[in-house]
Design an enzyme around this catalytic site. Structure first.
Site, PDB file in Angstrom:
ATOM      1  N   VAL A 720      30.302  26.582  26.327  1.00 36.28           N
ATOM      2  CA  VAL A 720      31.476  25.852  26.805  1.00 36.28           C
ATOM      3  C   VAL A 720      31.767  24.723  25.832  1.00 36.28           C
ATOM      4  O   VAL A 720      30.860  23.958  25.451  1.00 36.28           O
ATOM      5  CB  VAL A 720      31.250  25.290  28.223  1.00 36.28           C
ATOM      6  N   ASP A 840      26.145  32.557  42.525  1.00 35.56           N
ATOM      7  CA  ASP A 840      25.346  31.796  41.554  1.00 35.56           C
ATOM      8  C   ASP A 840      25.545  30.301  41.756  1.00 35.56           C
ATOM      9  O   ASP A 840      25.840  29.562  40.820  1.00 35.56           O
ATOM     10  CB  ASP A 840      25.723  32.200  40.131  1.00 35.56           C
TER      11      ASP A 840
END
Length: 1019
Positions: A720, A840
């Protein structure tokens, strides 16, 4: 004497024989001792959370060990069966010492590392099952030593490299070959054609390329051939179409061209599944498919087929899936849909997909006679005329009905209200008239209702308020009249959009509009709505697009609307609003465009925020405004001007401006209608329709060529980066997928699919996507999100730095964050159709914005809970399997259980405990059976204060010093006990014992917060 001599000789022989055996063993001949040592060596490399191999010890015979089978004759290990036991670790090379092995089954576990080359020594091995693990590296070339191999199943791993060219010369007994869902490259070896007994070949979802080898046509015993999801090109070898034993043929998602043989239905008489979607096949559909009487699925979606559909479906009694969308079928002729009537004989039909073709003619009323097993009908974007038959109500299992973008006339039959399983109804962009049937209120499972761009009249029925699962409602561009029904504004699930624009609706905007807290787009423009803008609109904190233009609203812009911090477009033009422009508008950081033209505003125009750019605001038609940017050419707020110039302004400039606005408004209406039609008509994927595509070059520039200095995080499937996108300097977070990782592409698809259908203030917002190739010509996929200034919850809990120290995260902040997360998961579970499992949930996937509001992100493992099932045939799902993260993933997932809401509840419970104890569930203190759940449960209720984060104890002591009577300490302790209790109840090991749903969790956490605040206020 003779007898004693004989006895003596016999004893001597026995003694010699025993001595011989003893020496033979010591001479190095393998025995089951060799097997025992090999198994213990294998065990030493395993992570076994369920203790499956605990019996592998010296106290019992190895043939009684769990998962081990021995042969009766030699007591040697012949089978090693450890399927689906949550076992991780590497497979030891000592497996090659189990020389009598015939079967190895390690499927559905967590093995990683290379497949040992030593497996190639197992000449007796006939079954090697390694599927659904994380094995990496290449397929060992010396597996060719397993010359008796019958079954090799290694799908669902991270294997790379090419398939050995000599594969067809070694495994001559091979019957099943499944190496799908890996990262294999290169070509499919022609030698596979030599495997004459091969029945199943599955290489789906790899990166294989080149031509399909013609030698596959030699596999005369094959009944299953799957090469879908690769990069094969060119024509399909004609020999494949002559494999008369084939039952299932999957060629989907390649770059194949050419036409289908006209006799395909005769040469492949056993076909059950024929799936060639997402290629470039062309030409006509062969009539010979009429002879494939066993056909269950015919999927020709997204190709270039043309002409009529000539198949006689009355012969295909087993047909369940007919998918022909995205082709050039039909000629706009009256008889294009003649095949519908014989299709009514297919008593097992589940889905009919005809979207995006050229079908013309009248909609056959025989469509109402399709099988009641039919779940989905999509005939949108064609040239179909006629009326919707009233008999459509017979299709009682229908959950999706789309016939939008056609030329239908007549009314919407009230019988459609009988379709109580309906979730999606698309009737937009037709020529329908009459009223909206009151019976639509019976469709309580409806999630999307699209009726825009017709000629519908009358009131919006209040019964629509019964559709409590709606995510989007669009009735714009009709001729609807009457008041805005309050019942619609009580549908709290509305989150995508509510569009009532371009009608003749009147009265006021109901106060109930404040119930739409999750709504992203609200458009009631171009109606006759009057009254003041209700202050309750301020509760709609997720709004990004608000259009109230061209109505008769009066009064000022309420100060309470300052809470609309997410709004990007605000259009209040052409009303009767007055007063001053609220200064808070310049502080709305996401506001990109503001239009308040043609009202009666007066006073000073702000200069900051959205007002700092002339192109982002429209103020014309407000004669008493002053100041602002120089480019606006407004009079100075200190200058009064002459009466003469004012009269001239009213006589000349204002009439001209109004005339221009009227012309501009007409143009906008025509353009918007045309643009919306063209946009919806284009053949694009759902995620491309939702998110505009950004180029690789733009993202590279925005992130400084993906500089490490801009990297702000690393996830399971990529990195990211922080970036500044476009000329507007939009601060974004760019998640770049590492497509070499197993599951990365599926993660990309799953995340796009999930985020395109959900809107909530506590869910991460996706801005755009990139699906392209990078500067090296390699596939590139990325997702662009709004940037979260305060990083992740993981950083706040466990990594102090200059930006935010964990000391700053107070108890009330943690409560706020926990409730934000709970609201997000509650929305996914109970307000999305179908429900979504996040899969998740953990601190690194919770991001905090500039106001410390939590946003749940990373939907790469999200799963849609499609529950529709007809005749035991499940509807295909776009979801992928859930694995999750160690410590947060529910225990039952390790036992092979399907994804469930209870699994998310477990993850939330662990996350909640971590937030207030400030220990990861994988902390070194949690061992020997002690978990964070057990640790917290043992402390309830008296010792909770001993296990929580010491920083919270400091807060308790500080506040207690302000309140010598001790009321504060007791109240805060009660709050902590309540929170830890919730965490323990959510994280019970058995899903049956998790009695809380997320809506209960939200209520209990809010109650704890209120109790805490009431005590805190006393201090």
């Amino acid at each position: 004497m003779l007898k004693s001599i004989s006895t003596s000789c016999l004893a001597t022989l026995v003694c010699c024989f025993n001595l011989l055996l003893h020496s033979y063993a010591f001479a190095g001949v393998p025995s089951n001792e060799t097997d025992r040592l090999a198994l213990l060596a294998i065990k030493s490399q395993l992570h076994d959370p369920l203790g499956v191999t605990s019996s592998w010890n010296n106290s019992i015979n190895l043939c009684q060990w769990t998962g081990v089978t021995c042969g009766h004759r030699h007591q040697r290990v012949t089978k090693l069966y450890l399927r689906n036991q949550s076992i991780g670790g590497i497979l030891s090379p000592h497996v090659g010492n189990l020389s009598f092995l015939r079967l190895i089954d390690l499927a559905d576990n967590n093995f990683y590392g290379n497949i040992p080359h030593e497996v190639g020594r197992l000449s007796r091995l006939d079954t090697l099952m390694l599927a659904n693990n994380s094995f990496s590296g290449k397929i060992p070339t010396n597996l060719s030593g397993c010359s008796n191999l019958i079954n090799f199943l290694a799908h669902g791993n991270n294997l790379v490299g090419q398939i050995a060219a000599n594969i067809g010369y070694n495994w001559m007994r091979l019957e099943k070959l499944s190496i799908a869902d890996n990262h294999l490259t290169g070509q499919l070896p022609a030698s596979i054609g030599n495997l004459s007994v091969l029945k199943v070949i599955n290489v789906e979802e790899n990166r294989l390329s080149g031509r399909i080898p013609n030698t596959l046509g030699q596999l005369r015993n094959s009944f299953y051939l799957n090469i879908a999801g690769n990069q094969f090109s060119g024509n399909v070898p004609p020999s494949i179409y002559n494999l008369s034993s084939l039952e299932l043929l999957y060629l989907r998602g390649n770059r194949l061209i050419g036409s289908l043989p006209i006799d395909i239905g005769l040469t492949l008489p056993k076909l059950t599944n024929f799936v060639i979607a997402e290629n470039n096949f062309s030409g006509p559909i062969p009539n010979s498919f009429s002879n494939t009487s066993n056909l269950v699925m015919l999927d020709l979606n997204l190709n270039l087929f043309s002409g009529k559909v000539p198949i006689n479906f009355s012969r295909l009694q087993n047909l369940s899936w007919l998918l022909l969308a995205g082709n050039n079928l039909g000629n706009g002729a009256a008889n294009d849909l003649d095949f519908i009537t014989p299709l009514t004989n297919c008593s097992k039909l589940i889905a009919l997909g005809l979207y995006g073709n050229r079908f013309g003619g009248v909609l056959p009323h025989s469509i109402a006679n399709l099988s009641t097993t039919t779940v989905q009908i999509n005939m949108g974007r064609n040239q179909i005329s006629g009326t919707i038959p009233s008999g459509i109500g017979n299709l009682v299992n229908l959950n999706g009905f789309g016939i939008d973008l056609n030329q239908l006339t007549g009314t919407i039959p009230h019988e459609i209200g009988k379709l109580t399983n309906l979730q999606l109804l698309y009737l937009d962009f037709n020529l329908l008239e009459g009223s909206i049937p009151f019976s639509l209120g019976n469709l309580t499972l409806l999630t999307e209702l699209e009726l825009q761009s017709n000629y519908l009249q009358g009131n919006i029925p209040s019964s629509l308020g019964n559709c409590r699962s709606l995510l989007s409602l669009n009735v714009s561009q009709n001729k609807l009249t009457g008041a805005l029904p309050k019942q619609i504004f009580n549908i709290t699930t509305l989150s995508l959009y509510l569009d009532l624009s371009n009608n003749f609706l009147n009265d006021s905007l109901p106060l109930e509009v404040g119930n739409l807290q999750n709504l992203v787009e609200l458009d009631i423009s171009r109606n006759q709505v009057s009254g003041e803008i209700p202050a309750t609109l301020s509760a709609c904190t997720s709004l990004e697009y608000l259009n109230l233009s061209y109505n008769s609203f009066r009064g000022g812009i309420p100060l309470s609307l300052s809470s609309l911090k997410s709004v990007k477009v605000l259009d209040l033009s052409s009303n009767n609003l007055s007063g001053q422009i609220p200064k808070y508008l310049e502080n709305l950081s996401f506001l990109e465009y503001l239009n308040i033209s043609s009202n009666h505003f007066e006073g000073k125009v702000p200069t900051k925020g959205v007002f700092s750019n002339k192109t982002r605001i429209s103020l014309s038609g407000n004669g008493k405004l002053c100041g602002g940017l120089y480019e606006l050419q407004l009079p100075s707020c200190g200058s009064k001007g002459s009466r003469k110039s004012t009269v001239a302004l009213f006589k000349v400039v204002i009439p001209v401006t109004i005339s221009c606005l009227i012309l501009l408004g007409c143009f906008i209406v025509v353009y918007a209608r045309r643009r919306r039609f063209v946009h919806k008509s284009s053949v694009t994927s759902p995620m491309e329709q939702q998110f505009p595509i950004v180029s690789y070059a733009e993202l590279s520039k925005a992130t400084g060529e993906f500089s490490t200095s801009n990297m702000i995080g690393q996830g399971s499937f990529g990195f990211v980066y922080r970036g500044i996108l476009g000329e507007g300097g939009l601060l974004v977070a760019v998640k770049v997928l590492n497509l070499t990782r197993k599951g990365a592409f599926k993660s990309f698809v799953a995340e796009c699919e999930a985020l395109r259908n959900i809107r909530h203030r506590n869910l991460i917002k996706i801005i755009t996507i990139c699906s392209s190739i990078d500067s090296h010509g390699v596939d590139f996929k990325a997702l662009v999100y709004e940037y979260m200034q305060n990083g992740s919850l993981e950083e706040w809990l466990h990594h102090s730095n200059d930006q935010h120290d964990v000391c700053d995260l107070s108890l009330i902040q943690r409560l706020h964050i926990a409730i934000d997360i709970a609201y997000a998961i509650e929305y996914l579970h109970h307000h999305c159709q179908p429900p979504i499992i996040h899969g998740d949930l953990k601190p690194s996937n919770v991001l905090l914005d500039h106001d410390m509001v939590a946003h749940v992100g990373d939907f790469g493992l999200a799963k849609f809970l499609y529950t529709c099932q007809v005749d035991d045939v499940e509807t295909p799902s776009s979801s992928i399997g859930i694995k999750g993260t160690v410590g947060y993933v529910a225990p039952e997932y390790g036992m092979g259980s399907e994804a469930s809401m209870a699994g998310d509840v477990y993850s939330f419970g662990i996350l909640l405990l971590e937030m207030f104890i400030r220990k990861r569930p994988t902390d070194s203190m949690f061992n020997d059976g002690l978990t964070i759940h057990e640790f917290a449960m043992k402390a309830l209720p008296q010792r909770v204060i001993e296990i929580v984060d010491p920083l919270l104890l400091l807060e308790v002591r500080t506040n207690n010093s302000k309140n010598p009577c001790g009321d504060g300490r007791g109240g805060i302790e009660e709050c902590l006990v309540a929170v830890i209790t919730i965490g323990v109840l959510c994280s019970m090991e058995s899903p049956i014992d998790r009695t809380l749903e997320m809506r209960n969790v939200v209520a209990k956490l809010c109650a704890a917060r209120e109790a805490f605040l009431s005590v805190y206020d006393l201090m």
